[in-house]
Each structure stands twice: as C-alpha cells, then as structure tokens.
Design a protein around this motif. Structure first.
Motif, PDB file in Angstrom:
ATOM      1  N   PHE A  57       0.833  -1.208   0.000  1.00 23.27           N
ATOM      2  CA  PHE A  57       0.000   0.000   0.000  1.00 23.27           C
ATOM      3  C   PHE A  57       0.867   1.259   0.000  1.00 23.27           C
ATOM      4  O   PHE A  57       0.608   2.213  -0.746  1.00 23.27           O
ATOM      5  N   GLU A  58       1.906   1.260   0.834  1.00 22.68           N
ATOM      6  CA  GLU A  58       2.775   2.433   0.919  1.00 22.68           C
ATOM      7  C   GLU A  58       3.530   2.660  -0.382  1.00 22.68           C
ATOM      8  O   GLU A  58       3.760   3.801  -0.786  1.00 22.68           O
ATOM      9  N   LYS A  59       3.906   1.575  -1.054  1.00 20.90           N
ATOM     10  CA  LYS A  59       4.608   1.726  -2.323  1.00 20.90           C
ATOM     11  C   LYS A  59       3.672   2.275  -3.390  1.00 20.90           C
ATOM     12  O   LYS A  59       4.052   3.136  -4.186  1.00 20.90           O
ATOM     13  N   LEU A  60       2.433   1.775  -3.414  1.00 22.09           N
ATOM     14  CA  LEU A  60       1.460   2.305  -4.364  1.00 22.09           C
ATOM     15  C   LEU A  60       1.198   3.783  -4.103  1.00 22.09           C
ATOM     16  O   LEU A  60       1.085   4.584  -5.039  1.00 22.09           O
ATOM     17  N   ALA A  61       1.110   4.150  -2.822  1.00 23.11           N
ATOM     18  CA  ALA A  61       0.871   5.555  -2.480  1.00 23.11           C
ATOM     19  C   ALA A  61       2.039   6.431  -2.914  1.00 23.11           C
ATOM     20  O   ALA A  61       1.847   7.568  -3.360  1.00 23.11           O
ATOM     21  N   SER A  62       3.256   5.902  -2.811  1.00 26.61           N
ATOM     22  CA  SER A  62       4.438   6.704  -3.140  1.00 26.61           C
ATOM     23  C   SER A  62       4.596   6.923  -4.635  1.00 26.61           C
ATOM     24  O   SER A  62       5.337   7.813  -5.060  1.00 26.61           O
ATOM     25  N   THR A  63       3.899   6.119  -5.456  1.00 20.74           N
ATOM     26  CA  THR A  63       4.012   6.285  -6.906  1.00 20.74           C
ATOM     27  C   THR A  63       3.117   7.403  -7.425  1.00 20.74           C
ATOM     28  O   THR A  63       3.252   7.816  -8.573  1.00 20.74           O
TER      29      THR A  63
END
Length: 216
Positions: free
Chosen positions: A113-119
């Motif tokens: 989730f955090e990686k998707l948010a950071s994109t």
C-alpha cells in the motif's frame, strides 16, 4: 508482490529468477518455451536492479474465497493460508484497510500500500479528481496489525461503510484482499459469472489500451 511496474508476463530483462532460495520452487513450463520456468504455489523469487534501487522480493498472488465471522470486538481472522505466505521483510507486519468499490473493504499488505501511495505524483495543485479520490481514500483508511491469533480489528466506520455484520467473505484479488458481505457477494458473483465472456473481452480490450498507452 510485483513492484516497480513489473507484471507476471512482462518482467524486466535485467531481472533473473533465483531458483536456489529456500522459498523458490520451479518446474519446467508446459506452455512456454524450452528451458523457461514458472512459479509453483504463487511464489516467484526475483532479484535485480532498477535505477539505484536493489530489488529482492517474493511475489504472492492472492486467490480464493474464505468465509469468516466478525466477533463482538469487530475482529476477523486473516486466513492462515494467506498469513503463512507473507514475508515481513517484503510485505510488512501489518495491513492497510481501505474503502473499496461496491460496498467492499480492500486489505493491502502495508508495504504494498505504501509503495502504491508513493508512486502517485506529488503536487501543491493536484488534479481535482485525484485530490478528491485521495482525500476519501486516505482519510477513511486504517492501519491494522494482526494480533497473535492473526485477527485484525475493523473500525466501526468501515464496517458500516461496507454493510458488514457478523459474517464476511474474504476474497483474494491478485495483490490485495477484499472483504464483502457473503450474501451480497454471492449475488454479485453469480451476476458476473453469467457475463463472464463479456467481462473477459472487456479485460482484453483494457489490456490492449494499456499496452498501446505504454508504447506512446
């Protein structure tokens, strides 16, 4: 999980499969070229370099249906089959529970989730539609950590949003889980199965659009 834009059928050529690790199992593919390998039990070890970032992760594909109960404290157990496949280093030790579509809740491993948010592109003046979506998504999402029994507590506001009471069906949907009311899901599933051919054709057209857009 597949990160950095990779997909099951289109891995960067600089990535290599590590067939010697304790969690990687391979067998010759029956459908692909000679010498190719495919993952067993949904796992694939990947090792490579993208830009300046070293990548080493184990891919997990979520599938299946699991019927569970929600107790009086709003707790539900994450299926043990799913918990056993997650790697704390790759996926984290907790989850993010977010409002989904059509009266559902989406459950993401925290690092995914955090990686998707950071994109998402950052801007002081974001697109109005995107800003509205993110305001709703992040304000209503909750970080939830399983207890020793593998149970997470669902905030009451999210239970109400999804119309969940004492029973829930947990669906594996590729890279995340979905929590739905069992009766509503049974009806929705039957409707979709009746239109399966149409759904497959629309999905193929969507893939074609994505490929064409990627080639621009």
């Amino acid at each position: 999980m597949l990160h950095c834009g990779a997909s099951w059928g289109n891995l960067p050529s600089s990535w290599t499969a590590d067939a010697n690790g304790p969690s990687s199992k391979y067998e010759p593919s029956r459908t692909r070229g000679k010498g190719s390998r495919r993952p067993i039990n949904g796992f694939l070890n990947l090792e490579g370099r993208i830009g300046c970032h070293e990548v080493r992760t184990r891919c997990v594909l979520f599938t299946g249906e699991y019927e569970h109960t929600i107790d009086a404290k709003h707790r539900v157990a994450i299926p043990s089959e799913i918990r056993s496949r997650l790697d704390p280093e790759c996926h984290g030790v907790a989850f993010y529970l977010a409002p989904g579509t059509d009266a559902s809740l989406w459950l993401w491993p925290e690092k995914t989730f955090e990686k998707l948010a950071s994109t998402s592109e950052q801007s002081l003046l974001p697109d109005e539609d995107l800003a509205e979506f993110e305001e709703l998504l992040y304000s209503q999402s909750a970080w939830v950590e399983p207890d020793k029994s593998g149970r997470i507590r669902i905030p009451e506001r999210l239970l109400t949003l999804a119309g969940l009471e004492s029973n829930v069906v947990i669906l594996g949907v590729k890279d995340h889980l979905e929590l739905r009311d069992p009766v509503a899901w049974s009806r929705r599933r039957d409707e979709k199965l009746a239109k399966q051919s149409e759904i497959v054709m629309r999905a193929r057209r969507a893939q074609d659009r994505q490929r064409n857009h990627g080639g621009d």
